[in-house]
Enzyme design. Structure first.
Site, PDB file in Angstrom:
ATOM      1  N   ASP A 181       0.868  -1.172   0.000  1.00  0.00           N
ATOM      2  CA  ASP A 181       0.000   0.000   0.000  1.00  0.00           C
ATOM      3  C   ASP A 181       0.905   1.221   0.000  1.00  0.00           C
ATOM      4  OD1 ASP A 181      -2.054   2.062   0.796  1.00  0.00           O
ATOM      5  OD2 ASP A 181      -3.282   0.284   1.102  1.00  0.00           O
TER       6      ASP A 181
ATOM      7  N   SER B 290     -21.821  -2.150  -3.550  1.00  0.00           N
ATOM      8  CA  SER B 290     -21.740  -1.388  -2.291  1.00  0.00           C
ATOM      9  C   SER B 290     -21.250  -2.320  -1.193  1.00  0.00           C
ATOM     10  CB  SER B 290     -23.125  -0.836  -1.903  1.00  0.00           C
ATOM     11  OG  SER B 290     -23.693  -0.091  -2.943  1.00  0.00           O
TER      12      SER B 290
ATOM     13  N   PHE C 190      -6.379  -4.261  -5.483  1.00  0.00           N
ATOM     14  CA  PHE C 190      -7.391  -3.421  -4.851  1.00  0.00           C
ATOM     15  C   PHE C 190      -6.879  -2.009  -4.582  1.00  0.00           C
ATOM     16  CE2 PHE C 190      -9.877  -7.070  -4.710  1.00  0.00           C
ATOM     17  CZ  PHE C 190     -11.081  -6.889  -4.037  1.00  0.00           C
TER      18      PHE C 190
ATOM     19  N   TYR D 250     -13.934   8.315 -12.118  1.00  0.00           N
ATOM     20  CA  TYR D 250     -13.636   7.094 -11.368  1.00  0.00           C
ATOM     21  C   TYR D 250     -14.146   5.873 -12.137  1.00  0.00           C
ATOM     22  CZ  TYR D 250     -13.962   3.605  -7.620  1.00  0.00           C
ATOM     23  OH  TYR D 250     -13.858   2.467  -6.861  1.00  0.00           O
TER      24      TYR D 250
ATOM     25  N   HIS E 217     -19.470   1.364 -11.121  1.00  0.00           N
ATOM     26  CA  HIS E 217     -19.420   2.673 -11.775  1.00  0.00           C
ATOM     27  C   HIS E 217     -18.870   2.603 -13.193  1.00  0.00           C
ATOM     28  CE1 HIS E 217     -20.843   4.313  -8.088  1.00  0.00           C
ATOM     29  NE2 HIS E 217     -19.821   3.787  -7.423  1.00  0.00           N
TER      30      HIS E 217
END
Length: 279
Positions: free
Chosen positions: A32, A164, A70, A135, A112
Protein backbone atom coordinates in the site's frame (compact mmCIF):
# COMPACT_ATOMS: atom_id res chain seq x y z
CA UNK A 1 -0.02 -21.48 -4.46
CA UNK A 2 3.41 -20.01 -4.02
CA UNK A 3 2.87 -16.27 -3.89
CA UNK A 4 -0.04 -13.80 -4.00
CA UNK A 5 0.44 -10.03 -4.15
CA UNK A 6 -2.28 -7.84 -2.62
CA UNK A 7 -2.36 -4.12 -3.46
CA UNK A 8 -4.41 -1.67 -1.42
CA UNK A 9 -3.79 -3.83 1.63
CA UNK A 10 -4.51 -0.99 4.09
CA UNK A 11 -7.93 -0.18 2.67
CA UNK A 12 -11.14 -1.48 4.25
CA UNK A 13 -11.53 -4.32 1.75
CA UNK A 14 -7.82 -5.08 1.57
CA UNK A 15 -7.70 -5.40 5.34
CA UNK A 16 -10.53 -7.96 5.20
CA UNK A 17 -8.67 -9.94 2.53
CA UNK A 18 -5.25 -10.26 4.15
CA UNK A 19 -6.17 -13.12 6.49
CA UNK A 20 -8.04 -15.27 3.93
CA UNK A 21 -5.36 -14.71 1.26
CA UNK A 22 -2.59 -15.67 3.68
CA UNK A 23 -4.22 -19.12 3.95
CA UNK A 24 -4.21 -19.62 0.18
CA UNK A 25 -0.48 -19.30 -0.50
CA UNK A 26 3.01 -19.89 0.83
CA UNK A 27 3.85 -16.17 0.67
CA UNK A 28 1.52 -13.18 0.82
CA UNK A 29 3.04 -9.87 -0.25
CA UNK A 30 0.85 -6.98 0.91
CA UNK A 31 1.46 -3.47 -0.33
CA UNK A 32 0.00 0.00 0.00
CA UNK A 33 1.10 3.62 -0.21
CA UNK A 34 0.42 3.84 3.54
CA UNK A 35 2.62 2.30 6.27
CA UNK A 36 1.92 -1.32 7.16
CA UNK A 37 -0.33 -2.61 9.95
CA UNK A 38 1.04 -3.40 13.38
CA UNK A 39 0.69 -7.15 13.05
CA UNK A 40 1.42 -9.35 10.02
CA UNK A 41 0.45 -12.95 9.34
CA UNK A 42 3.23 -15.53 9.61
CA UNK A 43 3.70 -15.81 5.84
CA UNK A 44 3.01 -12.14 5.06
CA UNK A 45 5.43 -9.35 4.22
CA UNK A 46 4.45 -5.71 3.76
CA UNK A 47 5.98 -3.17 1.38
CA UNK A 48 5.22 0.53 0.99
CA UNK A 49 4.92 1.18 -2.74
CA UNK A 50 3.18 3.62 -5.06
CA UNK A 51 1.33 1.70 -7.78
CA UNK A 52 1.67 4.74 -10.05
CA UNK A 53 5.47 4.18 -10.06
CA UNK A 54 6.45 1.12 -12.08
CA UNK A 55 9.86 0.71 -10.49
CA UNK A 56 8.27 0.54 -7.02
CA UNK A 57 5.46 -1.92 -7.73
CA UNK A 58 6.85 -4.17 -10.47
CA UNK A 59 9.59 -5.92 -8.43
CA UNK A 60 6.98 -7.08 -5.90
CA UNK A 61 5.29 -9.22 -8.57
CA UNK A 62 8.36 -11.31 -9.32
CA UNK A 63 7.58 -14.98 -8.69
CA UNK A 64 3.89 -14.32 -7.99
CA UNK A 65 1.14 -16.64 -9.18
CA UNK A 66 -1.61 -14.03 -8.86
CA UNK A 67 -2.15 -10.36 -8.07
CA UNK A 68 -5.22 -9.18 -6.18
CA UNK A 69 -5.30 -5.54 -7.24
CA UNK A 70 -7.39 -3.42 -4.85
CA UNK A 71 -5.11 -0.38 -4.76
CA UNK A 72 -6.69 2.87 -6.03
CA UNK A 73 -8.37 6.10 -5.02
CA UNK A 74 -11.88 4.86 -4.21
CA UNK A 75 -13.93 7.97 -4.93
CA UNK A 76 -14.63 10.42 -7.71
CA UNK A 77 -11.89 13.06 -8.00
CA UNK A 78 -10.65 15.42 -10.71
CA UNK A 79 -9.16 13.43 -13.58
CA UNK A 80 -5.64 14.62 -12.82
CA UNK A 81 -5.79 13.14 -9.30
CA UNK A 82 -7.02 9.76 -10.56
CA UNK A 83 -4.61 9.53 -13.49
CA UNK A 84 -1.65 8.15 -11.54
CA UNK A 85 -3.15 5.65 -9.09
CA UNK A 86 -6.23 4.56 -11.05
CA UNK A 87 -5.13 4.67 -14.70
CA UNK A 88 -1.33 4.41 -14.73
CA UNK A 89 -1.45 2.14 -11.68
CA UNK A 90 -3.65 -0.35 -13.53
CA UNK A 91 -1.29 -0.38 -16.50
CA UNK A 92 1.68 -0.91 -14.19
CA UNK A 93 0.02 -3.95 -12.58
CA UNK A 94 -0.85 -5.70 -15.84
CA UNK A 95 2.46 -4.86 -17.49
CA UNK A 96 4.41 -6.10 -14.45
CA UNK A 97 2.24 -9.22 -14.38
CA UNK A 98 3.11 -9.89 -18.01
CA UNK A 99 6.84 -9.32 -17.54
CA UNK A 100 7.01 -11.59 -14.49
CA UNK A 101 4.83 -14.37 -15.87
CA UNK A 102 2.01 -13.85 -13.37
CA UNK A 103 -0.91 -16.13 -14.21
CA UNK A 104 -3.88 -13.97 -13.21
CA UNK A 105 -4.94 -10.51 -12.04
CA UNK A 106 -8.01 -10.26 -9.78
CA UNK A 107 -9.12 -6.66 -10.07
CA UNK A 108 -11.43 -4.58 -7.89
CA UNK A 109 -13.51 -2.99 -10.62
CA UNK A 110 -16.77 -1.22 -9.82
CA UNK A 111 -20.41 -0.85 -10.74
CA UNK A 112 -19.42 2.67 -11.78
CA UNK A 113 -18.00 1.23 -15.00
CA UNK A 114 -21.68 0.90 -15.99
CA UNK A 115 -23.04 3.45 -13.53
CA UNK A 116 -25.33 5.31 -15.95
CA UNK A 117 -27.14 2.11 -16.92
CA UNK A 118 -30.75 2.03 -15.73
CA UNK A 119 -31.30 0.12 -12.50
CA UNK A 120 -34.25 -1.77 -13.98
CA UNK A 121 -32.47 -2.77 -17.22
CA UNK A 122 -31.42 -6.20 -15.95
CA UNK A 123 -27.75 -5.54 -16.70
CA UNK A 124 -25.65 -8.68 -17.11
CA UNK A 125 -21.87 -9.02 -17.33
CA UNK A 126 -21.81 -8.26 -21.08
CA UNK A 127 -23.51 -4.85 -20.92
CA UNK A 128 -21.48 -2.11 -22.63
CA UNK A 129 -19.42 0.28 -20.56
CA UNK A 130 -21.41 3.31 -19.41
CA UNK A 131 -19.30 5.11 -16.78
CA UNK A 132 -20.82 7.68 -14.47
CA UNK A 133 -17.64 9.52 -13.41
CA UNK A 134 -13.91 9.77 -14.06
CA UNK A 135 -13.64 7.09 -11.37
CA UNK A 136 -15.93 4.83 -13.40
CA UNK A 137 -13.98 5.66 -16.54
CA UNK A 138 -10.82 4.38 -14.84
CA UNK A 139 -12.60 1.09 -14.16
CA UNK A 140 -13.57 0.85 -17.84
CA UNK A 141 -9.95 1.48 -18.81
CA UNK A 142 -8.67 -1.25 -16.49
CA UNK A 143 -11.28 -3.77 -17.64
CA UNK A 144 -10.36 -3.13 -21.28
CA UNK A 145 -6.69 -3.37 -20.35
CA UNK A 146 -7.34 -6.74 -18.72
CA UNK A 147 -9.25 -8.02 -21.76
CA UNK A 148 -6.43 -6.90 -24.08
CA UNK A 149 -3.68 -8.46 -21.93
CA UNK A 150 -5.61 -11.75 -21.97
CA UNK A 151 -6.14 -11.73 -25.74
CA UNK A 152 -2.67 -10.45 -26.67
CA UNK A 153 -0.44 -11.72 -23.86
CA UNK A 154 -2.29 -14.54 -22.09
CA UNK A 155 -2.62 -12.90 -18.67
CA UNK A 156 -5.93 -14.02 -17.14
CA UNK A 157 -8.16 -11.48 -15.38
CA UNK A 158 -11.26 -11.51 -13.21
CA UNK A 159 -12.79 -8.05 -12.90
CA UNK A 160 -15.04 -7.74 -9.85
CA UNK A 161 -17.62 -5.02 -10.43
CA UNK A 162 -18.20 -4.27 -6.76
CA UNK A 163 -21.48 -2.48 -5.97
CA UNK A 164 -21.74 -1.39 -2.29
CA UNK A 165 -19.39 -3.24 0.06
CA UNK A 166 -20.02 -2.23 3.68
CA UNK A 167 -20.49 -4.09 6.97
CA UNK A 168 -24.28 -3.47 6.69
CA UNK A 169 -26.48 -1.92 3.97
CA UNK A 170 -26.61 1.85 4.47
CA UNK A 171 -29.65 3.04 2.46
CA UNK A 172 -32.55 1.84 0.30
CA UNK A 173 -30.34 1.67 -2.80
CA UNK A 174 -28.19 -0.88 -0.96
CA UNK A 175 -31.19 -3.24 -0.71
CA UNK A 176 -30.13 -4.22 -4.22
CA UNK A 177 -26.44 -3.29 -4.31
CA UNK A 178 -25.07 -4.47 -0.96
CA UNK A 179 -22.04 -6.78 -0.85
CA UNK A 180 -21.21 -8.11 2.61
CA UNK A 181 -17.57 -8.50 3.62
CA UNK A 182 -18.14 -12.24 3.99
CA UNK A 183 -19.43 -12.51 0.42
CA UNK A 184 -16.62 -10.25 -0.81
CA UNK A 185 -14.06 -12.68 0.60
CA UNK A 186 -15.86 -15.59 -1.08
CA UNK A 187 -15.94 -13.68 -4.39
CA UNK A 188 -12.18 -13.06 -4.33
CA UNK A 189 -11.52 -16.66 -3.28
CA UNK A 190 -13.52 -18.01 -6.23
CA UNK A 191 -11.71 -15.62 -8.57
CA UNK A 192 -8.43 -17.14 -7.37
CA UNK A 193 -9.23 -20.84 -7.09
CA UNK A 194 -11.25 -21.25 -10.31
CA UNK A 195 -9.08 -23.38 -12.62
CA UNK A 196 -9.47 -21.32 -15.82
CA UNK A 197 -11.05 -17.88 -16.18
CA UNK A 198 -9.60 -16.24 -19.31
CA UNK A 199 -11.08 -12.75 -19.09
CA UNK A 200 -14.16 -12.64 -16.84
CA UNK A 201 -16.38 -9.91 -15.43
CA UNK A 202 -18.58 -10.61 -12.40
CA UNK A 203 -20.68 -8.31 -10.24
CA UNK A 204 -19.71 -8.05 -6.59
CA UNK A 205 -23.13 -8.25 -4.95
CA UNK A 206 -24.65 -10.36 -2.20
CA UNK A 207 -27.66 -12.66 -2.52
CA UNK A 208 -30.04 -9.71 -2.40
CA UNK A 209 -33.71 -10.23 -3.19
CA UNK A 210 -33.65 -6.90 -5.10
CA UNK A 211 -30.30 -7.25 -6.91
CA UNK A 212 -30.31 -5.15 -10.10
CA UNK A 213 -27.62 -7.15 -11.92
CA UNK A 214 -27.29 -10.63 -13.42
CA UNK A 215 -24.25 -12.86 -12.83
CA UNK A 216 -25.55 -15.89 -14.76
CA UNK A 217 -22.80 -15.73 -17.38
CA UNK A 218 -20.13 -15.85 -14.66
CA UNK A 219 -21.74 -18.76 -12.78
CA UNK A 220 -18.81 -21.03 -13.69
CA UNK A 221 -16.71 -19.22 -11.07
CA UNK A 222 -18.82 -20.88 -8.38
CA UNK A 223 -19.59 -17.66 -6.49
CA UNK A 224 -22.67 -18.32 -4.37
CA UNK A 225 -23.32 -15.37 -2.01
CA UNK A 226 -25.13 -16.06 1.25
CA UNK A 227 -26.09 -12.67 2.74
CA UNK A 228 -29.21 -10.70 1.82
CA UNK A 229 -29.82 -6.97 2.37
CA UNK A 230 -33.54 -7.67 2.68
CA UNK A 231 -32.94 -8.37 6.37
CA UNK A 232 -32.54 -4.58 6.80
CA UNK A 233 -35.45 -3.54 4.52
CA UNK A 234 -37.89 -2.46 7.23
CA UNK A 235 -35.49 -0.13 9.02
CA UNK A 236 -34.04 1.33 5.81
CA UNK A 237 -37.46 2.16 4.35
CA UNK A 238 -38.51 3.76 7.63
CA UNK A 239 -35.46 6.00 7.51
CA UNK A 240 -35.69 6.88 3.82
CA UNK A 241 -39.27 7.98 3.49
CA UNK A 242 -40.99 8.06 0.07
CA UNK A 243 -38.49 7.73 -2.82
CA UNK A 244 -38.57 10.05 -5.84
CA UNK A 245 -39.12 7.92 -9.00
CA UNK A 246 -37.20 10.51 -11.06
CA UNK A 247 -34.12 10.47 -8.80
CA UNK A 248 -31.12 9.23 -10.83
CA UNK A 249 -29.44 8.26 -7.57
CA UNK A 250 -32.08 5.49 -7.42
CA UNK A 251 -32.76 4.86 -11.12
CA UNK A 252 -29.15 4.40 -12.27
CA UNK A 253 -26.81 1.60 -11.23
CA UNK A 254 -24.18 4.07 -10.05
CA UNK A 255 -26.48 5.60 -7.45
CA UNK A 256 -25.32 9.03 -6.22
CA UNK A 257 -22.23 8.79 -8.45
CA UNK A 258 -24.64 9.13 -11.39
CA UNK A 259 -25.73 12.60 -10.26
CA UNK A 260 -22.60 14.25 -8.85
CA UNK A 261 -20.71 16.66 -11.13
CA UNK A 262 -17.58 15.20 -12.67
CA UNK A 263 -14.66 15.48 -10.29
CA UNK A 264 -16.78 15.85 -7.14
CA UNK A 265 -16.98 13.23 -4.40
CA UNK A 266 -19.50 10.45 -4.90
CA UNK A 267 -18.76 9.03 -1.46
CA UNK A 268 -19.99 12.26 0.12
CA UNK A 269 -23.20 11.97 -1.90
CA UNK A 270 -23.71 8.39 -0.71
CA UNK A 271 -23.29 9.58 2.86
CA UNK A 272 -26.03 12.17 2.31
CA UNK A 273 -28.32 9.47 0.92
CA UNK A 274 -27.64 7.30 3.96
CA UNK A 275 -28.61 10.24 6.17
CA UNK A 276 -31.89 10.68 4.30
CA UNK A 277 -30.78 13.76 2.32
CA UNK A 278 -30.75 14.37 -1.43
CA UNK A 279 -27.26 13.64 -2.88
Amino acid sequence: MRKIVLTGARGALGTSLRGPLSKMCDQLVSTDIQPGPEGLYDNETFHIADIAKFDEIAPLLEGADMVVHFGAIVDEKPFEELLGPNFVGAYNIWEAAHRHGVRRVVYASSIHAVGLEHTNSGADTTVAHNPDTFYGLAKCFAEDLGRMYWQKRGVESVCLRILSCTPEPQNIRALGTWLSHRDMVQLVTRAIDSPVVGFTVIYGVSNNTRSPVDNAKAAFLGYRPVDNAEDWAHSLFAKAGIPDPQDKALTRLGGPFAVVPLGESGVAAIQKMSEGQKP
